[in-house]
Scaffold this motif. Structure first.
Motif, mmCIF file in Angstrom:
data_model
loop_
_atom_site.group_PDB
_atom_site.id
_atom_site.type_symbol
_atom_site.label_atom_id
_atom_site.label_comp_id
_atom_site.label_asym_id
_atom_site.label_seq_id
_atom_site.Cartn_x
_atom_site.Cartn_y
_atom_site.Cartn_z
ATOM 1 N N PRO B 127 0.845 -1.194 0.000
ATOM 2 C CA PRO B 127 0.000 0.000 0.000
ATOM 3 C C PRO B 127 0.884 1.250 0.000
ATOM 4 N N LEU B 128 0.494 2.245 -0.795
ATOM 5 C CA LEU B 128 1.347 3.413 -1.031
ATOM 6 C C LEU B 128 2.017 3.996 0.224
ATOM 7 N N PRO B 129 1.265 4.219 1.316
ATOM 8 C CA PRO B 129 1.933 4.846 2.472
ATOM 9 C C PRO B 129 3.083 3.995 3.022
ATOM 10 N N GLN B 130 2.905 2.676 3.054
ATOM 11 C CA GLN B 130 3.966 1.805 3.574
ATOM 12 C C GLN B 130 5.196 1.834 2.680
ATOM 13 N N ALA B 131 4.949 1.729 1.372
ATOM 14 C CA ALA B 131 6.073 1.684 0.432
ATOM 15 C C ALA B 131 6.804 3.029 0.396
ATOM 16 N N GLN B 132 6.060 4.109 0.626
ATOM 17 C CA GLN B 132 6.655 5.448 0.613
ATOM 18 C C GLN B 132 7.503 5.705 1.864
ATOM 19 N N LEU B 133 6.922 5.387 3.018
ATOM 20 C CA LEU B 133 7.580 5.712 4.291
ATOM 21 C C LEU B 133 8.987 5.141 4.386
ATOM 22 N N VAL B 134 9.178 3.940 3.839
ATOM 23 C CA VAL B 134 10.437 3.227 4.046
ATOM 24 C C VAL B 134 11.546 3.686 3.102
ATOM 25 N N GLU B 135 11.218 4.578 2.166
ATOM 26 C CA GLU B 135 12.191 4.979 1.143
ATOM 27 C C GLU B 135 13.572 5.345 1.712
ATOM 28 N N SER B 136 13.588 6.253 2.696
ATOM 29 C CA SER B 136 14.862 6.831 3.136
ATOM 30 C C SER B 136 15.801 5.757 3.689
ATOM 31 N N ARG B 137 15.260 4.920 4.583
ATOM 32 C CA ARG B 137 16.111 3.911 5.218
ATOM 33 C C ARG B 137 16.437 2.766 4.252
ATOM 34 N N VAL B 138 15.507 2.419 3.378
ATOM 35 C CA VAL B 138 15.794 1.352 2.408
ATOM 36 C C VAL B 138 16.948 1.783 1.496
ATOM 37 N N ILE B 139 16.913 3.009 1.011
ATOM 38 C CA ILE B 139 18.035 3.488 0.194
ATOM 39 C C ILE B 139 19.314 3.507 1.036
ATOM 40 N N ASN B 140 19.200 4.059 2.237
ATOM 41 C CA ASN B 140 20.374 4.175 3.128
ATOM 42 C C ASN B 140 21.055 2.816 3.314
ATOM 43 N N LEU B 141 20.268 1.761 3.495
ATOM 44 C CA LEU B 141 20.844 0.435 3.755
ATOM 45 C C LEU B 141 21.377 -0.228 2.485
ATOM 46 N N LEU B 142 20.600 -0.159 1.395
ATOM 47 C CA LEU B 142 21.039 -0.832 0.162
ATOM 48 C C LEU B 142 22.215 -0.098 -0.477
ATOM 49 N N HIS B 143 22.158 1.219 -0.437
ATOM 50 C CA HIS B 143 23.222 2.013 -1.064
ATOM 51 C C HIS B 143 24.570 1.733 -0.424
ATOM 52 N N PHE B 144 24.631 1.833 0.880
ATOM 53 C CA PHE B 144 25.946 1.772 1.523
ATOM 54 C C PHE B 144 26.584 0.391 1.382
ATOM 55 N N GLN B 145 25.822 -0.660 1.672
ATOM 56 C CA GLN B 145 26.459 -1.978 1.588
ATOM 57 C C GLN B 145 26.793 -2.353 0.153
ATOM 58 N N SER B 146 25.956 -1.954 -0.809
ATOM 59 C CA SER B 146 26.294 -2.248 -2.210
ATOM 60 C C SER B 146 27.550 -1.479 -2.626
ATOM 61 N N LEU B 147 27.651 -0.232 -2.143
ATOM 62 C CA LEU B 147 28.841 0.585 -2.425
ATOM 63 C C LEU B 147 30.110 -0.110 -1.924
ATOM 64 N N ILE B 148 30.056 -0.594 -0.683
ATOM 65 C CA ILE B 148 31.255 -1.180 -0.072
ATOM 66 C C ILE B 148 31.527 -2.577 -0.625
ATOM 67 N N ALA B 149 30.482 -3.364 -0.815
ATOM 68 C CA ALA B 149 30.696 -4.707 -1.374
ATOM 69 C C ALA B 149 31.330 -4.598 -2.766
ATOM 70 N N SER B 150 30.938 -3.581 -3.521
ATOM 71 C CA SER B 150 31.483 -3.402 -4.874
ATOM 72 C C SER B 150 32.961 -3.042 -4.817
ATOM 73 N N LYS B 151 33.307 -2.145 -3.912
ATOM 74 C CA LYS B 151 34.715 -1.761 -3.742
ATOM 75 C C LYS B 151 35.525 -2.969 -3.243
ATOM 76 N N ALA B 152 34.985 -3.681 -2.272
ATOM 77 C CA ALA B 152 35.692 -4.836 -1.710
ATOM 78 C C ALA B 152 35.911 -5.906 -2.775
ATOM 79 N N ALA B 153 34.901 -6.117 -3.624
ATOM 80 C CA ALA B 153 35.015 -7.142 -4.666
ATOM 81 C C ALA B 153 36.146 -6.799 -5.623
ATOM 82 N N ARG B 154 36.316 -5.516 -5.924
ATOM 83 C CA ARG B 154 37.425 -5.096 -6.782
ATOM 84 C C ARG B 154 38.766 -5.432 -6.138
ATOM 85 N N CYS B 155 38.860 -5.215 -4.831
ATOM 86 C CA CYS B 155 40.098 -5.570 -4.119
ATOM 87 C C CYS B 155 40.354 -7.072 -4.215
ATOM 88 N N VAL B 156 39.295 -7.840 -3.990
ATOM 89 C CA VAL B 156 39.434 -9.301 -4.027
ATOM 90 C C VAL B 156 39.887 -9.760 -5.416
#
Lengths: 458, 458
Positions: B127-156
């Motif tokens: 439902p729209l309100p649920q999917a909307q509310l979580v935007e900030s933290r969902v981006i915050n969590l997916l962005h950072f770990q994907s950023l670091i996993a990508s950098k780490a994978a290059r090192c590996v």
């Protein structure tokens, strides 16, 4: 501390609660200190070795969280059980850890003070194990907020008359980064943050408009604007770049009179994409032509101090800015080359000599001279006991593990920071400083360094 | 949630606990959705618009924390009281927030899967309100770990046979960044972390040696080595660059036989400054000449994938590396240009058209084709219902707010990631890819985009 919990929030809570937020080597070193009775007084200083090429000054921040951390430091029984399980630690050492508290003193520059390379901003004096254990988190806290406050201060200097709002939670590196970036940027002169929890925690004003999804979810743009305005009549800032920025500005112009009849004033419009300067000029014309001179233009999307400077030079009619990613990640310089180093142990100055990372030994003080109209002239890094011209910047803020004064309200720290930014020399206030600010290492410090080398361990 | 607490740890706890870890505009939008009954099903997708210039691929990470966040999402009475105090919200809306939970579904790529621009890695349907509310933290969590996993994978990929340890807590952007960087880099193939709390929380092996302060606090270097070795006999890695790297290596060579007689083996030495490659060659000779071929060389200090590649080409005799600042801040690309965008509402595809930020509408799936030996050939971003060649990468992982499967152990995710890195085409495996990986937008998606434009709200 358990490895499995029922929410991400709880996971993060466990992590930041304990004394385990440290590097493993602190604990193995502590075990050796404990075993060999090395508990005499150690003096560690936190400083930056070299400013990033893109910075003419830095702003000290993070002291408040550092003091809170030192006051609360202890190992829980869960922490100790986990450590016991690793098999790396003797049980009587773990008993010792269970009793360990921070009972040292802290000297520090006030948050909001500009500082430069080689200047200690925090000095910790405590029995060696206590001063050692806290290294990782003390650096973590001082580094990040100083990094962000420095970036934020540059933005403030490039747009001194424009309210700036911190907008970066989503791209900040985790939750704590988002929260502390909100604090550090408010401290440096921003007017507020979009992050609700930061508002609640630090008493920072919160700001917000609407997202593109809000517009998209409605069947037409005008309905979206109207729905939002009647529901949030006190904060009507309408996002106009979802489909066609100028067309949406015209819709706002058409809608505003009927909203006004209902007692609702449109405060502003937000533009988040495209050439912000060009759109702002066109939107300003559309709004002005409709008699909406009071409706402000708010811009966001890839803003940093370089763009702010360009907009100021071009006199772009943008009234305020939301700054996110570039601020919260300090994108043009994502870290400071900083350290927390042992400068004295058991009454003797200590000096690390590693290539490119040699330190200045001893307990130091920074003296700053200002001219007749209060502009900074130069700094001298001297020994604590030296008598020098200028104002000493480090003050004792904690003794025997207790603060000497209650925390200063963040809004007062902000006032102090803005005043301090006003004392920066013209070169340092520029986007790209012409010359570094003059910082001299006192002869007394150099003599001690020579002595520390000649008496150095073989 | 109170603004004042007695420790930094507690402050962070309050912050990450609540649903207030969001942008203010999510709440003002929710109030409008609530008022106007806009609670039909919304589909949001998280994707990256454009890879940083320095990246040939990215690695999906952060899904586990995202699911935990969605499962635990709720407003506490303290959160609601704070919101009421702002004066921005109606009390019946706050009652509604008090009842709000996430009851939607999530489709996602498995953590550890390589991905590219325009490919959704997480899709939220709720439902729209649920999917909307979580935007900030969902981006915050997916962005950072994907950023670091990508950098780490290059090192590996640049050092496939060398154990790499995450060392960055102190320069990570706050506590959560340090903890999640440890997780993301372990996931991408690192062997462990220096951060104790990350070891405890995520069951990651922990590593540590000693700091320069340990050496400096002793009156001579050999005593420091000996004290450490007898106290921590299972993990004797000695730091040799505090004063003179080669001289210290000679001291280690002299000390090792007597330690061996006590049953203590020196495992390795660590170098943290200077030209690491040159020092490593000289130290290797000194150790070998003393018959210490089994003593390994561990290097740290300003390491990244570019230096690892250079060391590999020059066959530098370093056995393993500690990687901190450049990894934990992803210093050469400190953020991803990512978004979480509404693609469908109430059964109709939605398309944002903002300049440079237009989206592909509809519920999408990514199909990946591999050649006969399992190397990736190309991806197609299609609609969910399309029938395409290749393996669909998004799977349903949550329905009605509940996970469909228990969390996968991190070590298994790590195995999967390493296997996935093995399927990257040669160009993507390079430090600087020759050409982007081929990703095609299916005709069905393009048709839907055209249709979404022609039926777009006026």
């Amino acid at each position: 501390m358990s490895a499995k919990t029922d929410s991400a929030n709880a996971v993060m809570i466990d992590a930041t609660h304990g004394a385990l937020l440290t590097d493993l080597y602190q604990l193995t070193m502590l075990q050796a200190y404990w075993r060999h009775g090395m508990e005499q007084t150690a003096v560690f200083e936190f400083f930056v070795r070299k400013l990033p090429a893109q910075r003419g000054f830095l702003v000290a921040a993070g002291l408040e969280q550092t003091l809170q951390y030192l006051e609360g430091l202890h190992f829980t029984s869960g922490d100790l059980a986990w450590l016991a399980n690793t098999g790396k630690f003797e049980s009587s050492f773990l008993d010792y850890l269970g009793e360990l508290r921070f009972r040292g003193s802290v000297h520090a520059m006030a948050e909001g003070t500009p500082f430069f390379a080689d200047e200690p901003i925090v000095r910790v004096t405590a029995p060696l194990p206590q001063a050692q254990l806290v290294e990782s988190r003390v650096i973590n806290l001082l580094h990040f907020q100083s990094l962000i406050a420095s970036k934020a201060a540059r933005c403030v200097l490039m747009a001194p008359d424009k309210p700036l709002v911190e907008f970066g939670l989503r791209r900040a590196h985790g939750a704590e980064a988002g929260l502390l970036a909100a604090r550090a940027s408010y401290l440096a002169g921003f007017v507020g943050t979009a992050t609700v929890a930061a508002g609640a925690m630090f008493d920072i004003p919160t700001y917000g408009t609407m997202a593109h999804s809000f517009i998209q979810a409605h069947d037409d743009e005008t309905s979206a604007f109207r729905d939002f305005a009647v529901t949030n009549p006190g904060s009507v800032v309408l996002l106009i770049d979802t489909y066609d920025t100028e067309a949406a500005a015209a819709k706002v112009a058409a809608l505003a009179p009927s909203l006004r009849e209902e007692g609702i004033m449109v405060k502003g419009v937000r533009i988040d994409s495209g050439d912000l300067g060009q759109h702002a000029r066109r939107v300003r014309s559309i709004l002005d032509a409709a008699g909406l001179q009071d409706v402000t233009i708010f811009a966001s999307g890839n803003i940093d101090e370089y763009l702010l400077n360009q907009h100021a030079e071009q006199q772009i009619p943008i009234d305020s800015y939301g700054i996110g990613t570039h601020l919260d990640t300090s994108a043009d310089a994502s870290y400071l080359d900083c350290a927390y180093k042992l400068q004295e142990y058991a009454g003797t100055a200590r000096r690390k000599r590693s290539e490119g990372k040699a330190t200045w030994p001893g307990r130091k003080q920074v003296y700053r001279r200002e001219n007749a109209v209060g502009i900074m002239i130069n700094d001298v890094v001297a020994l604590e006991d030296d008598v020098r011209e200028g104002s000493p910047l480090l003050r004792e803020v904690m003794r025997d593990g207790r603060r000497l004064e209650p925390p200063m309200p963040l809004s007062e720290i902000r006032d102090y920071t803005l005043e301090q930014l006003g004392t920066l020399p013209p070169s340092q206030r520029r986007l790209r400083p012409d010359a570094p600010y003059p910082v001299t290492i006192a002869e007394s410090v150099k003599r001690l360094a020579t002595k520390a080398v000649s008496t150095m361990p073989r």
